[in-house]
Design an enzyme around this catalytic site. Structure first.
Site, PDB file in Angstrom:
ATOM      1  N   HIS A  27       0.841  -1.207   0.000  1.00 17.31           N
ATOM      2  CA  HIS A  27       0.000   0.000   0.000  1.00 17.31           C
ATOM      3  C   HIS A  27       0.866   1.243   0.000  1.00 17.31           C
ATOM      4  CE1 HIS A  27       0.512   1.470   4.212  1.00 17.31           C
ATOM      5  NE2 HIS A  27       0.771   0.201   4.458  1.00 17.31           N
ATOM      6  N   CYS A  28       0.293   2.332  -0.502  1.00 15.96           N
ATOM      7  CA  CYS A  28       0.933   3.645  -0.421  1.00 15.96           C
ATOM      8  C   CYS A  28       0.080   4.496   0.519  1.00 15.96           C
ATOM      9  CB  CYS A  28       1.081   4.273  -1.800  1.00 15.96           C
ATOM     10  SG  CYS A  28      -0.489   4.527  -2.657  1.00 15.96           S
ATOM     11  N   ALA A  29       0.111   5.808   0.371  1.00 14.73           N
ATOM     12  CA  ALA A  29      -0.601   6.685   1.305  1.00 14.73           C
ATOM     13  C   ALA A  29      -2.107   6.533   1.222  1.00 14.73           C
ATOM     14  CB  ALA A  29      -0.212   8.138   1.047  1.00 14.73           C
TER      15      ALA A  29
END
Length: 458
Positions: A27-29
């Site tokens: 995942h990213c932000a």
């Protein structure tokens, strides 16, 4: 809350085709990034109906589900607990790099190189805006030493821009970043005639062999990028052939020796000419009269965002700022971003669906903060017409910005945060706010009147 997130994770895995269809999760932000084996097994409609999902799309083997800041971390934890293999975002990047055609891979490489240096360029733009504000408020009250001090804040990043680019290129292409930094610093060594002074006529190039002009490469982007590419490849090639006992001494020595001569005598002159030609073409579009450039760029930029190749514009904006200290491109793309926020806001206020309202209103706020993916993929593109109305709104705002030649002092932040890039004069700030209001307002009104009704949700 944990039970709810567990349920969402279970529903998501099922809609994607089960755990056996998912290689890894990261995942990213804002997004859960899933490497999937067979995209045909994904039930897109079912995914979009899951609680807290703000949108989802497939790109180069990676299925990205938008949850938003904070929420994505909790959903990711539950997905991993349910037995999906975890990977880092960098690991997935390596997998994604192998996918797509050559052009897509090239654009991803540009993004990998230029995105890490954007934060310092954002800071520089903010410094320039604040200095412009202070000097306009107190034109005769500021000591000269104060103005000299502000030049340290506003000039450093662009004075040593080739070092930043060469460092990042070495990092991406597998070389030693510290060698990249030194190679980039060599390109702007004070012993070389300053590129800006040569351009203004205050200095002359050093002529070798009577026809090769040697100058510094202050503010240059493409020569440093190419030097970083070849330098990293050369270093890797040397390390495979030089004995380990001599590697520490000979590899950096030969890499820097060969590359500085190649950069100054061959790569620099050739790719400076290429860079000038690219900039001339891009500037031609920006200089189109009667607001035409704003209509084109403001109207089409978000279409390019959907394709995922918009990072290529980083190179263009960096070069604009390095050449002139101002960036007219920012105002035009800001209009496109604000317009998508206006369209999503209209959907959120008009719909009777509580789920869609809960999705559209936060997505519009995200767009007004400069991030349009939730608004585009979660709302506007899903119903098509709001997205088209957003494009019209972006064209209207871009047209206004272009007519008044609105220019930012930096890059990479837009809409509400982007206000900080227009503090150099009161008129710039007023025009910037008006351009955003025109873009968002046009998209909002058109979406409200013609672009959305609740029948579309069925």
């Amino acid at each position: 809350m944990a039970d709810e997130n567990r349920r969402i994770a279970e529903e998501l895995i099922e809609a994607i085709g089960g755990k056996e269809n998912i290689d890894t999760a990261a995942h990213c932000a804002t997004r859960l990034r899933l490497m999937v084996k067979d995209k045909e097994k994904i039930d897109q409609e079912k995914v979009e109906e899951i609680d807290k999902v703000k949108g989802a799309f497939y790109n180069s083997g990676q299925y990205q589900v938008i949850f938003g800041t904070g929420t994505v971390n909790r959903i990711h934890e539950q997905v991993i607990d349910l037995g999906v293999s975890e990977s880092s975002k960098s690991d997935q990047k390596e997998q994604v790099k192998q996918q797509g055609n050559a052009f897509q891979r090239l654009l991803r490489t540009f993004g990998d190189i230029f995105v890490p240096i954007i934060p310092v360029l954002v800071a520089t733009g903010l410094f320039m805006g604040v200095r412009g504000l202070i000097t306009n408020l107190f034109p005769d009250a500021l000591p000269e030493n104060f103005l000299l001090l502000t030049q340290v804040l506003t000039d450093t990043a662009f004075a040593f821009l080739p070092a930043l680019i060469a460092w990042s290129a070495f990092r991406v292409f597998g070389g030693s970043p510290v060698i990249g930094i030194v190679l980039g610093l060599m390109l702007v060594n004070p012993a070389l005639p300053n590129a800006y002074d040569v351009g203004s006529g205050d200095a002359s190039p050093i002529m070798f062999f009577g026809f090769i002009p040697i100058i510094g490469y202050q503010g240059s982007v493409l020569p440093a990028f190419i030097a970083g590419f070849f330098g990293a490849k050369l270093e890797k090639w040397l390390r495979q052939r030089i004995p380990e006992a001599l590697d520490l001494i000979l590899t950096p020595f030969l890499t820097l020796l060969i590359m500085i001569f190649a950069a100054l005598f061959v790569l620099g002159p050739v790719f400076s000419a290429v860079e000038a030609a690219i900039m001339a073409g891009a500037t031609f579009v920006l200089d189109l009269p009667f607001g035409i450039s704003g209509l084109i760029i403001g109207g089409l930029h978000q279409v390019i965002v959907i394709t995922g190749v918009h990072h290529v514009f980083n190179l263009f904006e960096i070069q604009l700022l390095a050449d002139n200290g101002l960036n007219p491109f920012n105002a035009l793309i800001t209009a496109g971003i604000a317009a998508q926020g206006g369209a999503a806001l209209a959907v959120g206020l008009k719909t009777a669906s509580k789920k869609l309202k809960a999705l559209a209103l936060p997505s519009s706020l995200s767009a007004f903060l400069g991030i349009t993916e939730p608004a585009i993929f979660g709302v506007n593109l899903r119903y098509v017409k709001p997205f088209l109305m957003g494009l019209i709104g972006g064209a209207a705002g871009g047209f206004f910005a272009s007519l008044f030649n609105l220019q930012a002092t930096g890059m990479a932040i837009t809409v509400i945060p982007g206000t900080l890039l227009y503090l150099d004069t009161a008129m710039s700030l007023i025009l910037y706010i008006m351009a955003n209001l025109i873009a968002a307002g046009t998209a909002f009104i058109l979406t409200w009147l013609f672009g959305f009704n609740d029948k579309m949700t069925q």
